[in-house]
Design an enzyme around this catalytic site. Sequence first.
Site, mmCIF file in Angstrom:
data_model
loop_
_atom_site.group_PDB
_atom_site.id
_atom_site.type_symbol
_atom_site.label_atom_id
_atom_site.label_comp_id
_atom_site.label_asym_id
_atom_site.label_seq_id
_atom_site.Cartn_x
_atom_site.Cartn_y
_atom_site.Cartn_z
ATOM 1 N N SER A 101 6.239 -0.596 24.067
ATOM 2 C CA SER A 101 6.771 0.170 22.948
ATOM 3 C C SER A 101 7.547 -0.696 21.966
ATOM 4 O O SER A 101 6.966 -1.539 21.287
ATOM 5 C CB SER A 101 7.623 1.319 23.477
ATOM 6 O OG SER A 101 7.964 2.229 22.465
ATOM 7 N N ASP A 244 6.855 1.397 15.629
ATOM 8 C CA ASP A 244 7.129 0.435 16.686
ATOM 9 C C ASP A 244 5.791 -0.035 17.261
ATOM 10 O O ASP A 244 4.734 0.284 16.713
ATOM 11 C CB ASP A 244 8.023 1.057 17.768
ATOM 12 C CG ASP A 244 7.401 2.285 18.422
ATOM 13 O OD1 ASP A 244 6.476 2.881 17.822
ATOM 14 O OD2 ASP A 244 7.827 2.652 19.525
ATOM 15 N N ASP A 246 3.831 0.645 19.838
ATOM 16 C CA ASP A 246 2.770 1.560 20.275
ATOM 17 C C ASP A 246 2.680 2.802 19.402
ATOM 18 O O ASP A 246 1.952 3.738 19.730
ATOM 19 C CB ASP A 246 2.952 1.944 21.740
ATOM 20 C CG ASP A 246 4.192 2.798 21.993
ATOM 21 O OD1 ASP A 246 5.135 2.728 21.167
ATOM 22 O OD2 ASP A 246 4.235 3.518 23.009
ATOM 23 N N ASP A 248 4.501 5.379 18.754
ATOM 24 C CA ASP A 248 4.958 6.727 19.104
ATOM 25 C C ASP A 248 6.216 7.098 18.327
ATOM 26 O O ASP A 248 6.676 8.234 18.375
ATOM 27 C CB ASP A 248 5.177 6.883 20.614
ATOM 28 C CG ASP A 248 6.282 5.992 21.175
ATOM 29 O OD1 ASP A 248 6.732 5.073 20.463
ATOM 30 O OD2 ASP A 248 6.668 6.201 22.348
#
Length: 460
Positions: A101, A244, A246, A248
């Site tokens: 992440s 960020d 990933d 999400d």
Amino acid sequence: MALFGTNGVRGIANKELTPEIALDLARSLGTLLRERKGAAPKIIIGSDTRISGQMLQNAAVSGLLSCGAAVTDIGIVPTPALQYYIKQHPDADAGIVITASHNPREYNGIKMIAGDGIEFSKDDEKAIEAIYFSKKFYTADWSETGCLLRDENCNEEYIAGILEATDRKAIEKRLFKVVTDTGNGAGSLTLPDLMSRLGCRVLSIGAQPDGKFPWRNPEPLPEALTEMSAVIRHSNADLGIAHDGDADRAVFMDENGDFIDEEVMLAAIEKYVLQKEKGPVVTTVATSRRFTDIAEDAQVQIYYTPVGSVDVGRKMAEVNAVYGGEGNGGMIFARHQTCRDGAMAAAVVLEFLAKSGMKASELKKTVPDYCNEKTKIKLQNSDAGKAMAEISEKMVRDKKEIGYQSAETIDGLKLHFKNGWLLIRPSGTEPIIRIAAEAKSKEEAEKYVKIGRKYVEEAK
């Protein structure tokens, strides 16, 4: 010993998080699902762009295949895209995302997704840990080892789902000019395309997938987004959006190139959502009082959880909430899916601006005004639990000296003062203690942080 932190298992790639760990974690998941299903499970796997992802993913696939699982590799995808894929394919029993992440370049992680598209619950994580440490893995007979398939359509399905859940026509009419900074992460494959299909004129930064993250570290902090700010100002753009690693999470800059506080954005969109659909909302103990004020004004139930999208998402599903999230760019829209979703957040922010006619810089005027201060202190050792226990003991003992009114321990230690609050909690992803405070004035919030820092410094 706990493997799972706030959001999955993370560590420095090939040092703290090795292929051996990935192999056995995957075997643990495969064993658990095999026991529950009574048959070979079907598992979806994908990764962000980190260069260690292929190494860890291959190890995880091997572990799943040894349990007889049917594995579908969907390639490089945002975490919410994999979650949406699982939701759209009800025959899938679970998923694995290889991602750290927002963590720095050298980290990687393993995040496990349940069959409903939400991260595994804490109880399920403990069940996986128990199998991992026991080493009692299910081993398929040679004739029943699993199969590996590939599907390259995940990102397209995900974008289509967001377009369907958004008022596309309202956004298209505004002809927004948008600057995106996907930081060479997984969102590079989705956000610029989504913005374009929403009728925006798009200027993209860092949209080339590159797991070394040469442009900036994966966490979209204000100081990492100076280039995006400059492009917004020089191009007269309406909005800046950054992800960020990933994707999400999404953070935003206004038309002046100024960073929009994530707490302000979380609350502003909460207000917009509740104007359209009334229902419970969920957030964490670390979230600004703005969120609470808006829920109370709308006369809807608000629920608080420990920090982490796992807890927020699970609670939202439990209480049938319409909206939730954290003040870190993580928004959850139940109308789309019950997980943190950066691209969906970007689309809803545009929808709000399109329908209200407002500029991004005017968003802060729509929510109560509070001052937030945050910091983090790195521990000299990795025993955050021990440090936190010492901090809590001393601060409870010194209640009169500190001057707070009440304390709660949903996550770490939260102290409520007459004019604000202070939260001290161990990070679930790094060996650090996080300190957050809020008050009506900056001076008061800084005072609370100073109090927290004193106790953390003594314990670290």
